[in-house]
Design a protein around this motif. Structure first.
Motif, PDB file in Angstrom:
ATOM      1  N   ARG A 192      53.785  34.651  55.565  1.00 45.89           N
ATOM      2  CA  ARG A 192      53.871  33.613  54.531  1.00 45.89           C
ATOM      3  C   ARG A 192      54.780  32.477  54.984  1.00 45.89           C
ATOM      4  N   GLU A 193      54.556  31.299  54.383  1.00 46.82           N
ATOM      5  CA  GLU A 193      55.267  30.115  54.861  1.00 46.82           C
ATOM      6  C   GLU A 193      56.773  30.239  54.720  1.00 46.82           C
ATOM      7  N   TYR A 194      57.225  30.799  53.601  1.00 49.41           N
ATOM      8  CA  TYR A 194      58.675  30.796  53.408  1.00 49.41           C
ATOM      9  C   TYR A 194      59.371  31.690  54.421  1.00 49.41           C
ATOM     10  N   VAL A 195      58.667  32.740  54.860  1.00 42.84           N
ATOM     11  CA  VAL A 195      59.274  33.584  55.892  1.00 42.84           C
ATOM     12  C   VAL A 195      59.281  32.840  57.222  1.00 42.84           C
ATOM     13  N   LEU A 196      58.169  32.168  57.509  1.00 46.10           N
ATOM     14  CA  LEU A 196      58.114  31.375  58.735  1.00 46.10           C
ATOM     15  C   LEU A 196      59.207  30.316  58.728  1.00 46.10           C
ATOM     16  N   ALA A 197      59.372  29.652  57.568  1.00 45.22           N
ATOM     17  CA  ALA A 197      60.387  28.610  57.471  1.00 45.22           C
ATOM     18  C   ALA A 197      61.766  29.182  57.736  1.00 45.22           C
ATOM     19  N   SER A 198      62.014  30.324  57.130  1.00 44.41           N
ATOM     20  CA  SER A 198      63.326  30.926  57.287  1.00 44.41           C
ATOM     21  C   SER A 198      63.562  31.313  58.743  1.00 44.41           C
ATOM     22  N   ARG A 199      62.493  31.788  59.395  1.00 42.61           N
ATOM     23  CA  ARG A 199      62.664  32.126  60.820  1.00 42.61           C
ATOM     24  C   ARG A 199      62.857  30.873  61.653  1.00 42.61           C
ATOM     25  N   ALA A 200      62.171  29.802  61.235  1.00 42.57           N
ATOM     26  CA  ALA A 200      62.254  28.569  62.014  1.00 42.57           C
ATOM     27  C   ALA A 200      63.659  27.988  62.005  1.00 42.57           C
TER      28      ALA A 200
END
Lengths: 303, 335
Positions: A192-200
């Motif tokens: 999901r995007e929010y997990v990707l964002a947090s990893r980014a």
């Protein structure tokens, strides 16, 4: 034109929405009430009902009595008050159910998150889960109890030893379903995007898991946990029923049933009361699980 | 399909080896080793000889490998010998029970018919009860019958078999006196009289296990039927003017049975596990009660072998269920 939001109620909070859906489920409400009554029975009961202390001679005279005002559930073959024993036994049974479930859920979530989040671990952990699912559990539990009962009893005393051993054995052999559910959820969530964002932005896996993934797997885990309590209570009573559970002076409902079996033909109430208690507990917990599943499912909620 | 089958079979081998390792080592830790059963008055050199004769003075990995060899090589050969009167396995050491000093597999061979008759009948009865209930509850969803079926299933899930069993004994055997309380294993069916006796003594264990199984299977049947009822092909069949009977029993039922068949296959090994309780309660002298006796008597080879047989059953039926699913449902292709 601008009055579009007049007829719309403010959005309910998540908890309120779940509760209002849960309340609509008749079985679940019935389960909640019955379970609450049972908890009151085993926790508050012993404070209210204090059986008279019998001398040995009196106890000998008052053994094997049927239900009466003095002994509402009768007495057993040693003149012990059955009602007091039911309360004490219920406390242990429920405690076993809840604690074993917590161990199972903890292990299951741990394995599930690791397998879902870290691709390298996925293969090994899922093979391990499959292997545990293929183990013949009841025979193995019986063997485990048989093997370690005396050893642990020597260290912790017969009561605490039996309790810890059984709770631990049940917990260690019933985490697999939770692990599978959690893994599936995590696999979907981590894209999901929010997990990707947090990893980014450079969050560590630990932070991503604890902060973003775990809160979102709570719902399915809660349902699994509820059903896990029922399963743990049944497993414990099966062990007790086969005579390989708790020692006689530290009874559970399963143990009381096992003791009553010998006298079943003359005093059926000694089997029926503990059996009924187990069945009611499991039934109400299962209904609560059913209701929770519906209430936590956003597709059903709000309809 | 063949590829997939072969791959699954190959994968099953390490799984089973790992399970056998777990079972063997866990059971071998047992405190009640045969050494502690020999009285202390026996002089040490005699004690050593007894242990040697039992083969328990070897290191554990040697015993594990020997047990594996016996399980997968010697015992099947013995089976061949028993069937065809050959003598391949002559002089080979078999897995010997500590309790009875006879080969474990001949005890199991004695016990298994009892289990299969009672448990097998119970499973068949369970399926036969479950399917009509599931079909009709799905056809009349939310009707009184459906509500009743749901409650029946919930109770069937929740009330443990040891309690239904004891209730049945109290009601039908003690109060009404319709059935005997204990199962008589020595009864052999020779005429109508003994057949009637056999049916009467089987009735209670079969009903107890059958009802427990029916609860779960009827739920699967119902949800599978419901899923198919709303499909387009059902509307087409109705639009063609087919009778309701043909639509439900031919079109919908056949498609709905696919997942149910796999569930039924998956349930078979757990039946053997669950049978431990029923067999103990009713005194059926099957492999479940053999296991309990072995555990109580510290009969390690028996426990190891039986537990491993249960594990093999689970792995095998998992495989069978997957294969059946692939065969029945043309949409599923394992490649």
């Amino acid at each position: 034109m601008t009055d579009t939001n007049i007829g719309i109620a403010p959005p309910e909070s998540f908890r309120a929405a779940v509760w209002s859906q849960f309340r609509k489920h008749k079985g679940a409400m019935f389960g909640l009430i019955v379970l609450a009554l049972l908890v009151v029975f085993v926790v508050i009961g012993p404070l209210v009902w204090q059986p008279e202390k019998l001398k040995v001679a009196e106890a000998l005279k008052s053994k094997n009595l049927g239900p009466s005002l003095r002994f509402p559930m009768g007495t057993d073959q040693l003149g012990r008050d059955q009602l007091a024993r039911m309360m004490a036994a219920g406390k242990v049974s429920l405690a076993v159910g809840f604690i074993a479930m917590m161990i199972a859920i903890f292990l299951g979530t741990f394995v599930g998150v690791l397998a879902g989040y870290f691709k390298r671990l996925d293969g090994i952990l899922m093979r391990l889960t499959d292997m545990f699912l293929a183990l013949p559990l009841i025979p193995l539990l019986l063997v485990m109890v048989m093997l370690f009962r005396d050893k642990i009893a020597r260290v912790l005393g017969p009561e605490m030893g039996a309790f810890i051993l059984i709770v631990f054995a049940i917990g260690v052999t019933s985490w697999m379903h939770a692990a599978r559910i959690v893994r599936g959820e995590v696999l979907a969530l981590k894209e999901r995007e929010y997990v990707l964002a947090s990893r980014a932005i450079g969050a560590s896996p630990r932070r991503v898991i604890l902060r973003h993934i775990l809160p979102n797997v709570v719902s399915p885990v809660m349902v699994a946990a509820t059903l896990g309590v029922a399963e743990a209570i049944i497993t414990e009573s099966v062990l007790s029923f086969l005579g390989l559970g708790f020692p006689p002076d530290f009874p559970t409902w399963g143990r009381l049933l096992y003791e009553g079996l010998e006298y079943m033909q003359l005093y059926p109430e000694r089997v029926i009361f503990p059996g009924l208690a187990i069945s009611l507990t499991v039934l109400s917990v299962n209904y609560i699980g059913d209701g929770l599943r519906d209430a936590l499912d956003p597709r059903i909620r709000g309809r | 399909m063949l590829n997939y089958t072969l791959r699954r079979l190959l994968l099953a081998i390490p799984t089973l080896l790992l399970i056998s390792l777990v079972i063997f080592f866990l059971v071998d830790l047992a405190p009640g080793s045969p050494a502690s059963e020999i009285p202390l008055t026996v002089p040490p050199e005699v004690r050593m000889k007894i242990l040697e004769a039992l083969g328990v003075n070897e290191p554990i990995h040697v015993r594990y490998l020997l047990w594996l060899k016996q399980f997968f090589w010697v015992e099947p050969l013995n089976g061949v010998d028993a069937m065809f009167g050959t003598s391949f396995a002559e002089g080979m050491q078999r897995i010997i029970s500590y309790q009875s000093r006879s080969p474990v597999f001949s005890i199991i061979a004695d016990r298994i018919p009892q289990t299969l008759i009672v448990i097998g009948t119970a499973y068949v009865v369970g399926v036969l009860i479950a399917l009509p209930i599931g079909i009709y509850s799905a056809y009349r969803q939310y009707s009184v019958f459906d509500q009743f079926g749901t409650m029946f299933a919930m109770i069937g899930f929740s009330v443990p078999t040891f309690f239904t069993g004891t209730l049945f004994i109290i009601i039908f055997a003690v109060w009404l006196g319709w059935f005997p309380t204990k199962y008589d294993t020595t009864l052999s069916v020779t005429d109508w009289d003994s057949l009637w006796k056999q049916v009467r003594q089987m009735a209670m264990p079969v009903m107890v296990l059958g009802l427990a199984n029916a609860a779960a299977i009827s739920r699967y049947m119902r949800s599978s039927m419901l899923e198919n009822m709303g499909q387009d092909y059902v509307r087409t069949a109705r639009a063609k003017g087919m009778s309701e009977r043909t639509v439900v029993l031919k079109h919908v039922l056949r498609n709905s049975l696919i997942p149910v068949v796999t569930v039924i296959a998956l349930g078979i090994p757990s039946i053997f596990g669950g049978a431990i309780i029923t067999e103990n309660l009713f005194g059926v002298n099957g492999i479940g009660s053999a296991l309990i006796q072995a555990i109580r008597g510290n009969d390690l080879p028996m426990v190891q072998t039986l537990a491993f047989i249960f594990a093999i059953l689970i792995v095998t039926f998992n495989l069978i269920a997957d294969l059946i699913y692939g065969m029945l449902d043309p949409r599923i292709r394992y490649d």
